[in-house]
Design a protein around this motif. Sequence first.
Motif, PDB file in Angstrom:
ATOM      1  N   TRP A  33       0.671  -1.300  -0.481  1.00 35.48           N
ATOM      2  CA  TRP A  33       0.314   0.207   0.411  1.00 35.48           C
ATOM      3  C   TRP A  33       0.384   0.979  -0.320  1.00 35.48           C
ATOM      4  CZ3 TRP A  33      -3.630   2.111   4.701  1.00 35.48           C
ATOM      5  CH2 TRP A  33      -4.725   2.730   4.190  1.00 35.48           C
ATOM      6  N   ILE A  34       1.861   1.604   1.071  1.00 34.63           N
ATOM      7  CA  ILE A  34       2.532   2.633   1.421  1.00 34.63           C
ATOM      8  C   ILE A  34       3.650   2.783  -0.106  1.00 34.63           C
ATOM      9  CG2 ILE A  34       4.118   3.207   2.921  1.00 34.63           C
ATOM     10  CD1 ILE A  34       2.995   2.305   4.755  1.00 34.63           C
ATOM     11  N   SER A  35       4.336   1.849  -0.698  1.00 29.12           N
ATOM     12  CA  SER A  35       4.887   1.360  -1.810  1.00 29.12           C
ATOM     13  C   SER A  35       4.194   2.152  -3.226  1.00 29.12           C
ATOM     14  CB  SER A  35       5.829   0.097  -2.428  1.00 29.12           C
ATOM     15  OG  SER A  35       6.459  -0.181  -1.020  1.00 29.12           O
ATOM     16  N   ASN A  36       3.274   1.592  -3.457  1.00 24.34           N
ATOM     17  CA  ASN A  36       2.184   1.834  -4.444  1.00 24.34           C
ATOM     18  C   ASN A  36       2.231   3.337  -4.540  1.00 24.34           C
ATOM     19  OD1 ASN A  36       2.108  -0.651  -5.258  1.00 24.34           O
ATOM     20  ND2 ASN A  36      -0.374  -0.349  -5.221  1.00 24.34           N
ATOM     21  N   PHE A  37       1.717   4.445  -3.505  1.00 24.83           N
ATOM     22  CA  PHE A  37       1.708   5.537  -2.706  1.00 24.83           C
ATOM     23  C   PHE A  37       2.518   6.340  -3.507  1.00 24.83           C
ATOM     24  CE2 PHE A  37       1.319   9.628  -0.631  1.00 24.83           C
ATOM     25  CZ  PHE A  37       0.012   9.805  -0.191  1.00 24.83           C
ATOM     26  N   LEU A  38       4.352   5.824  -2.639  1.00 23.31           N
ATOM     27  CA  LEU A  38       4.674   6.940  -3.544  1.00 23.31           C
ATOM     28  C   LEU A  38       5.530   6.571  -4.480  1.00 23.31           C
ATOM     29  CD1 LEU A  38       7.441   5.327  -0.374  1.00 23.31           C
ATOM     30  CD2 LEU A  38       6.416   7.450  -1.042  1.00 23.31           C
ATOM     31  N   SER A  39       4.992   5.408  -5.499  1.00 22.45           N
ATOM     32  CA  SER A  39       4.996   5.338  -6.991  1.00 22.45           C
ATOM     33  C   SER A  39       4.057   5.933  -7.236  1.00 22.45           C
ATOM     34  CB  SER A  39       5.803   4.056  -7.411  1.00 22.45           C
ATOM     35  OG  SER A  39       4.495   2.918  -6.813  1.00 22.45           O
ATOM     36  N   ASP A  40       3.274   6.809  -6.549  1.00 16.33           N
ATOM     37  CA  ASP A  40       1.656   7.301  -7.642  1.00 16.33           C
ATOM     38  C   ASP A  40       0.717   6.068  -8.091  1.00 16.33           C
ATOM     39  OD1 ASP A  40       0.955   9.448  -9.888  1.00 16.33           O
ATOM     40  OD2 ASP A  40       0.260   9.731  -7.627  1.00 16.33           O
ATOM     41  N   LYS A  42      -2.029   4.054  -8.786  1.00 14.01           N
ATOM     42  CA  LYS A  42      -3.620   3.788  -8.128  1.00 14.01           C
ATOM     43  C   LYS A  42      -4.274   2.495  -7.802  1.00 14.01           C
ATOM     44  CE  LYS A  42      -3.333   9.366  -8.283  1.00 14.01           C
ATOM     45  NZ  LYS A  42      -4.276  10.367  -8.489  1.00 14.01           N
ATOM     46  N   GLU A  43      -3.585   1.568  -8.023  1.00 17.32           N
ATOM     47  CA  GLU A  43      -3.669   0.325  -8.877  1.00 17.32           C
ATOM     48  C   GLU A  43      -4.684  -0.213  -7.143  1.00 17.32           C
ATOM     49  OE1 GLU A  43      -0.252  -2.652  -7.419  1.00 17.32           O
ATOM     50  OE2 GLU A  43      -1.557  -2.894  -9.075  1.00 17.32           O
ATOM     51  N   ASP A  44      -6.192  -0.892  -7.035  1.00 13.58           N
ATOM     52  CA  ASP A  44      -7.355  -0.919  -5.386  1.00 13.58           C
ATOM     53  C   ASP A  44      -5.993  -2.431  -5.306  1.00 13.58           C
ATOM     54  OD1 ASP A  44      -8.419   1.030  -6.188  1.00 13.58           O
ATOM     55  OD2 ASP A  44     -10.270  -0.457  -7.569  1.00 13.58           O
ATOM     56  N   LYS A 250     -10.929  -3.545   0.785  1.00 12.80           N
ATOM     57  CA  LYS A 250     -10.678  -2.742  -0.325  1.00 12.80           C
ATOM     58  C   LYS A 250      -9.233  -2.061  -0.034  1.00 12.80           C
ATOM     59  CE  LYS A 250     -12.732  -0.450  -3.456  1.00 12.80           C
ATOM     60  NZ  LYS A 250     -13.109  -0.207  -5.205  1.00 12.80           N
ATOM     61  N   LEU A 251      -7.807  -1.603  -0.039  1.00 13.86           N
ATOM     62  CA  LEU A 251      -7.236  -0.397   0.725  1.00 13.86           C
ATOM     63  C   LEU A 251      -6.865   0.481  -1.266  1.00 13.86           C
ATOM     64  CD1 LEU A 251      -5.112  -2.126   2.667  1.00 13.86           C
ATOM     65  CD2 LEU A 251      -6.497  -0.750   3.193  1.00 13.86           C
ATOM     66  N   THR A 252      -7.145   1.708  -1.064  1.00 17.94           N
ATOM     67  CA  THR A 252      -7.186   2.668  -2.226  1.00 17.94           C
ATOM     68  C   THR A 252      -5.579   4.434  -1.956  1.00 17.94           C
ATOM     69  OG1 THR A 252      -8.623   4.459  -1.469  1.00 17.94           O
ATOM     70  CG2 THR A 252      -9.278   2.425  -2.942  1.00 17.94           C
ATOM     71  N   TYR A 253      -5.415   4.165  -2.950  1.00 19.79           N
ATOM     72  CA  TYR A 253      -4.426   5.432  -2.912  1.00 19.79           C
ATOM     73  C   TYR A 253      -5.572   6.534  -2.072  1.00 19.79           C
ATOM     74  CZ  TYR A 253      -1.416   9.253  -4.527  1.00 19.79           C
ATOM     75  OH  TYR A 253      -0.970   9.935  -4.847  1.00 19.79           O
ATOM     76  N   ASP A 254      -6.459   6.938  -2.442  1.00 21.10           N
ATOM     77  CA  ASP A 254      -7.398   8.149  -1.510  1.00 21.10           C
ATOM     78  C   ASP A 254      -7.061   7.765   0.002  1.00 21.10           C
ATOM     79  OD1 ASP A 254      -7.346   9.906  -3.800  1.00 21.10           O
ATOM     80  OD2 ASP A 254      -9.509   8.921  -4.852  1.00 21.10           O
ATOM     81  N   GLN A 255      -7.611   6.601   0.298  1.00 23.08           N
ATOM     82  CA  GLN A 255      -7.673   6.052   1.778  1.00 23.08           C
ATOM     83  C   GLN A 255      -6.449   6.667   2.572  1.00 23.08           C
ATOM     84  OE1 GLN A 255      -8.594   1.978   1.011  1.00 23.08           O
ATOM     85  NE2 GLN A 255     -10.949   3.218   1.739  1.00 23.08           N
ATOM     86  N   LEU A 256      -5.165   5.391   2.165  1.00 24.60           N
ATOM     87  CA  LEU A 256      -4.269   5.854   2.543  1.00 24.60           C
ATOM     88  C   LEU A 256      -4.065   8.059   2.619  1.00 24.60           C
ATOM     89  CD1 LEU A 256      -1.773   5.409   3.182  1.00 24.60           C
ATOM     90  CD2 LEU A 256      -0.308   4.860   1.255  1.00 24.60           C
ATOM     91  N   GLU A 257      -4.285   8.935   1.689  1.00 22.10           N
ATOM     92  CA  GLU A 257      -3.860  10.153   1.882  1.00 22.10           C
ATOM     93  C   GLU A 257      -4.443  10.813   2.819  1.00 22.10           C
ATOM     94  OE1 GLU A 257      -3.039  13.408  -2.065  1.00 22.10           O
ATOM     95  OE2 GLU A 257      -5.146  12.255  -1.596  1.00 22.10           O
ATOM     96  N   GLN A 258      -6.058   9.930   2.971  1.00 17.68           N
ATOM     97  CA  GLN A 258      -6.655  10.437   3.879  1.00 17.68           C
ATOM     98  C   GLN A 258      -6.440  10.323   5.476  1.00 17.68           C
ATOM     99  OE1 GLN A 258     -10.200   8.991   2.651  1.00 17.68           O
ATOM    100  NE2 GLN A 258     -10.900  10.082   1.414  1.00 17.68           N
TER     101      GLN A 258
END
Length: 914
Positions: A33-40, A42-44, A250-258
């Motif tokens: 989840w964090i790795s995806n966020f750092l690399s932009d 946005k997969e679920d 499900k975990l998403t890009y937006d959830q981590l940002e929030q």
Amino acid sequence: MEINKLFIFSKDTDAFASQRGYNYQTLKTLETWISNFLSDNKEDIYCEFEEDIFQRNLLEQKLTFRQIKLYSSNFSFSSEEIKKCICHFFTLHVKSDYNDFAKEYIFETNTNIAKKYLDNDADLLREWFENQEQLDAEKLTKYSQKVKDIINEYIEEQKNALKDKDALKEALEVFEQLEHSFWEEFTKMIKWKFIGTSPDDEFSSTRANIESLIQKLPYETTNNNSTQILGVLLDNVFGVINEKHGEERKLTYDQLEQSLLSIGSDSDKWYSRKYDYYKTIDSINQFRIGEYYEILDMVNYCRRKKYLHKHKNLWNPFLIYYARNTQINPLFRRKAIYEIVFLNLEFYEVDYENLDSRQRPDGSLLGFEEEIQYYFSDFTIFKTAVDIENAHNIINLVFIASDEGKALISIDELRKWFVTLYRKINQKLLIESDISEKCSLLEQKGTFLLEINRLREKSNIEFRLYFDEILIIAEQAPLFKLSQFGDRIEKYIKMQLNIDPSDEMGIIVALEDFFEKLSPLVGVREGKVKLAQLQVKRGYNYLNTSVPKNLLKALDNFHKAKDNYLQEDTIEGFVLALLNIAQLYNSVGMHFASKNYALAAFRISVNKQLIKRVENSFSLLAYSDYLQGSWFNALSIYGKYIRLSLDTNFDKADEEREHEAIQNIAFMLYVMGRSSNQFKYLIESYLSLLDYIGNDIIIPIQAEFNKELQSYERYNQAIENHIDDFPLNDIGKTRTISFHALGSLWKISFDNTHEVISVAEEYISAIQIVLAEITLSDVDFHLLKSTIEIELTLSDKYLSPEQRPSNEVIKWKVYICFSEVVGVEMINQHSAFNMVSLRCILDNISLLQSNEFDQLFWKFFKESKLDTKQVAINLYQKIHRDIYVKKDFEAFQASSFEKEGFKLNFPRESKVME
């Protein structure tokens, strides 16, 4: 063809209703989840829906199914988990929901591929794993057939379980019509990830990597706050996993940002949510390392925040379970007791800027006296300054509690502990030879005096005597944490400003003056790490050239990096530098110099519990002996290496190293068996000790050698290609070591006894290190090219070497001394004796006048820092005797065998050492 009909063979793998703890799969989900966020990206990410981790990228129309396993045992195609995994991947692959997506199926585990045994097809799995990114037609056919066989077996098992016979018949018809191309395409989608480490190490490594990723998140809240952020994000993952319906997990890009934005000034939301989770658990009845560390993290956070102290009744049962559990490691028990003391005294986070307005803790230790007494039941367990510091902290807190009636431990007992601890510091200071540890002990003694002297008729600044002593020896104490010490001095100053703002006691001035003197040392220390990194990089640059002499320049850079890495925070970097140096010495034919550094790496790795580096050290020691032709020694150490490696998991590099070891063992035993019948029983015994490795692996390798090396010409050439000196030179009554350096042939002989070997090898190591340095330097000693024969003789006195008469070669008798000395000064004196005798020999073959040579030699010795290169950690002979033990030497009975007369072109010359 409607392959989706095959989905009737799927099994329900949903496990969301089971009790979830702090487990590996959850950590891997968070890591993704964090790795995806750092690399932009946005997969679920789905948790325990379709697979352990299911990643869906709608933008790229790509699906990734990951099965995650944390195991202690290795895998092969005989493993049920592998078979189940492939079958589950198959049922996902035929599911119609995903027909329009590119798919990838990953089996991911901390462990490794098993060794070949019977028909477990481990070799096939290993081959697939190693070639998965470059599958040619032949390999693809082979692997796809294995996949098909596993699915066939699965289908046969499922036939009887399915009640809908019409659907079964239709599905079987579809299955039987699947073409070869279907199986190949499916096989190409399967990927393997074998990390090759223990469950505990992988668990800890994953958590450490997550904390590292958190530090890279582009938010101010991540600064020095990784533990709390990890908790908040992990809580999000737990919440998602517990959703009833799979699509909702499900975990998403937006959830981590929030989540990151919500932390801000309200960081204890992490604690609050975890508290809600743990308050639903009645009790724990088994030790889980991940859960243990999470609970300690929660308690640590709770006890530092006064407003959370009301929760201590939740955490105490967990801590008490750990503290009283006699089945777990005493270290874990004491860590729990340490937290019990702080938590129940309600000792919260200290504001050093406002100590005067701070309210004293009002908790109690009543009922925890037995735990505290257990902590101090054995003072021998406090082996280091860190142990003493932790014990000191507890005593200070219990003193306050006891004085206020909040602990039923008498002041007399506490004073006894305090005095015993103080005496232990003084006793250790008298005998401690390690400068880094001595600095830590001096810090502890100074801290004791800083506390107690204000309460007795002693100088308030007596502590400076011991703090100042640290300044004198700090440069020799790379493992003492200077920056941490500096932080503590700052805190002491803040505390004292609250206690005595006018500094009537003179303590503030003394601390500030000391801090000014300490600061430059801290700055120099932190700069060493960056310098070491540059030196390693420069060394590798030299290695990448084709100029032989550049090997020695690389060696010089690795030596410098080694010295700069020698500090506690970079100790593994130091060990790796030692191993790099050892490998380079091997590459230039200086195998005893190599052993010197492999021995040092072994000693540090054992002391710091770096198990993988212990393996690396064993492997390098055995390889050095192998190259030198000291094959009995090589077999002995390879045996230790194999036994250790069988108890651990491997990454790819480990497997390659083990493969090399087995090949070398097989070659040595093959040559021994072919050269003489006298080794027959030794070979049989050795193979027997290796168990299945001997019978199932080494004997077949030897059969291949026998086919390939039938002619004596090819046989002799193979030996000359493998090693640098005559094979089996460590048998018989006398050993002779030969090597070329500086245009001369050096032949060194000594008695082949256990008492002499370690001392003699130490001397040869010293010679080789000096000769390599001379080759590297621009200094011209005008040395004659000759044959130099040295007879080493064990002596109980340091005697000068004696030149023996000879018309054809240069002969010397050199006296060597057994030593068990401790302390830097005594070790250096012993090493200096070796240098003096070597100087005499080099002077004898130099065309320079003796006084001119003498001045040049000692100037070269100083500028090359040869004293630090001869002794990296401790005397060669002392560490050697710890590994090459007398019991093993006697078991091999090397001196009872007759010398073999090999007609080979040895020793081999090194272009670098010419």
